[in-house]
Design a protein around this motif. Structure first.
Motif, short mmCIF file in Angstrom:
data_model
loop_
_atom_site.label_atom_id
_atom_site.label_comp_id
_atom_site.label_asym_id
_atom_site.label_seq_id
_atom_site.Cartn_x
_atom_site.Cartn_y
_atom_site.Cartn_z
N SER A 15 10.05 10.24 -5.46
CA SER A 15 9.87 9.45 -6.67
C SER A 15 8.42 9.01 -6.84
CB SER A 15 10.77 8.21 -6.59
OG SER A 15 10.51 7.35 -7.67
N ALA A 16 8.04 8.79 -8.09
CA ALA A 16 6.69 8.30 -8.39
C ALA A 16 6.67 6.77 -8.48
CB ALA A 16 6.21 8.90 -9.71
N ILE A 17 7.80 6.13 -8.26
CA ILE A 17 7.85 4.67 -8.31
C ILE A 17 6.98 4.10 -7.18
CG2 ILE A 17 9.33 2.64 -8.03
CD1 ILE A 17 11.58 4.28 -9.27
N GLY A 18 6.12 3.16 -7.52
CA GLY A 18 5.24 2.55 -6.55
C GLY A 18 3.95 3.31 -6.32
N LYS A 19 3.81 4.45 -6.97
CA LYS A 19 2.58 5.24 -6.85
C LYS A 19 1.65 4.88 -8.01
CE LYS A 19 4.32 7.67 -3.46
NZ LYS A 19 5.17 6.78 -2.74
N ALA A 20 0.44 5.40 -7.98
CA ALA A 20 -0.53 5.14 -9.04
C ALA A 20 0.00 5.68 -10.38
CB ALA A 20 -1.86 5.79 -8.70
N LYS A 21 -0.36 5.01 -11.47
CA LYS A 21 0.13 5.42 -12.79
C LYS A 21 -0.30 6.83 -13.14
CE LYS A 21 0.53 0.89 -14.88
NZ LYS A 21 0.14 0.02 -15.99
N ASP A 22 -1.51 7.22 -12.73
CA ASP A 22 -1.97 8.57 -13.08
C ASP A 22 -1.16 9.65 -12.37
OD1 ASP A 22 -3.02 7.89 -10.62
OD2 ASP A 22 -4.91 8.96 -10.93
N GLY A 24 2.15 9.44 -11.82
CA GLY A 24 3.34 9.56 -12.65
C GLY A 24 3.06 10.34 -13.92
N ALA A 25 1.90 10.10 -14.50
CA ALA A 25 1.51 10.82 -15.71
C ALA A 25 1.31 12.31 -15.42
CB ALA A 25 0.24 10.22 -16.29
N THR A 26 0.78 12.62 -14.25
CA THR A 26 0.60 14.01 -13.86
C THR A 26 1.95 14.71 -13.70
OG1 THR A 26 -1.47 13.46 -12.75
CG2 THR A 26 -0.43 15.54 -12.13
N LEU A 27 2.91 14.03 -13.09
CA LEU A 27 4.25 14.61 -12.96
C LEU A 27 4.85 14.88 -14.32
CD1 LEU A 27 5.82 12.53 -10.05
CD2 LEU A 27 5.18 14.94 -10.00
N ARG A 28 4.71 13.92 -15.24
CA ARG A 28 5.26 14.11 -16.58
C ARG A 28 4.59 15.28 -17.30
NH1 ARG A 28 5.35 8.62 -16.15
NH2 ARG A 28 3.41 8.35 -17.31
N SER A 29 3.29 15.43 -17.11
CA SER A 29 2.59 16.53 -17.78
C SER A 29 2.99 17.89 -17.20
CB SER A 29 1.08 16.34 -17.70
OG SER A 29 0.64 16.47 -16.38
N LEU A 30 3.45 17.90 -15.96
CA LEU A 30 3.96 19.13 -15.36
C LEU A 30 5.40 19.42 -15.80
CD1 LEU A 30 2.61 18.73 -11.73
CD2 LEU A 30 1.99 20.54 -13.34
N GLY A 31 6.05 18.47 -16.45
CA GLY A 31 7.42 18.65 -16.89
C GLY A 31 8.43 18.11 -15.90
N GLY A 33 9.73 14.52 -13.46
CA GLY A 33 9.98 13.11 -13.73
C GLY A 33 11.22 12.61 -13.02
N LYS A 34 12.07 13.52 -12.59
CA LYS A 34 13.26 13.14 -11.83
C LYS A 34 13.28 13.96 -10.55
CE LYS A 34 16.16 11.85 -15.69
NZ LYS A 34 17.48 11.96 -16.31
N ILE A 35 13.80 13.36 -9.50
CA ILE A 35 13.89 14.04 -8.22
C ILE A 35 14.80 15.27 -8.36
CG2 ILE A 35 14.64 13.81 -5.81
CD1 ILE A 35 13.83 10.90 -5.97
N ASN A 36 14.40 16.36 -7.72
CA ASN A 36 15.09 17.66 -7.71
C ASN A 36 14.98 18.42 -9.03
OD1 ASN A 36 15.87 17.55 -5.01
ND2 ASN A 36 17.70 16.39 -5.51
#
Length: 63
Positions: A15-22, A24-31, A33-36
């Motif tokens: 999960s990206a919870i507790g990580k830097a905001k950027d 989380g944004a990088t994960l979203r830009s890769l498509g 956002g949810k585990i697995n």
């Protein structure tokens, strides 16, 4: 001469919870956002840079 594009299969494993905001944004830009969740992305230098930034949250496989 046709050149086939290489691609990568990227799966989010943490999960990206507790990580830097950027991150989380990088994960979203890769498509992601949810585990697995798994996506296929084209292998190029900009995508490799994004993968390096969140390498502790993902698993990468070459296709």
């Amino acid at each position: 001469m046709t050149e086939s594009k290489k691609s990568l299969r990227v799966t989010q494993v943490k999960s990206a919870i507790g990580k830097a905001k950027d991150q989380g944004a990088t994960l979203r830009s890769l498509g992601l956002g949810k585990i697995n969740r798994t996506v296929e992305v084209v292998d190029n230098p900009s995508v490799r840079g994004m993968l390096f930034k969140v390498k502790h949250l993902i698993k990468v496989e070459e296709l």
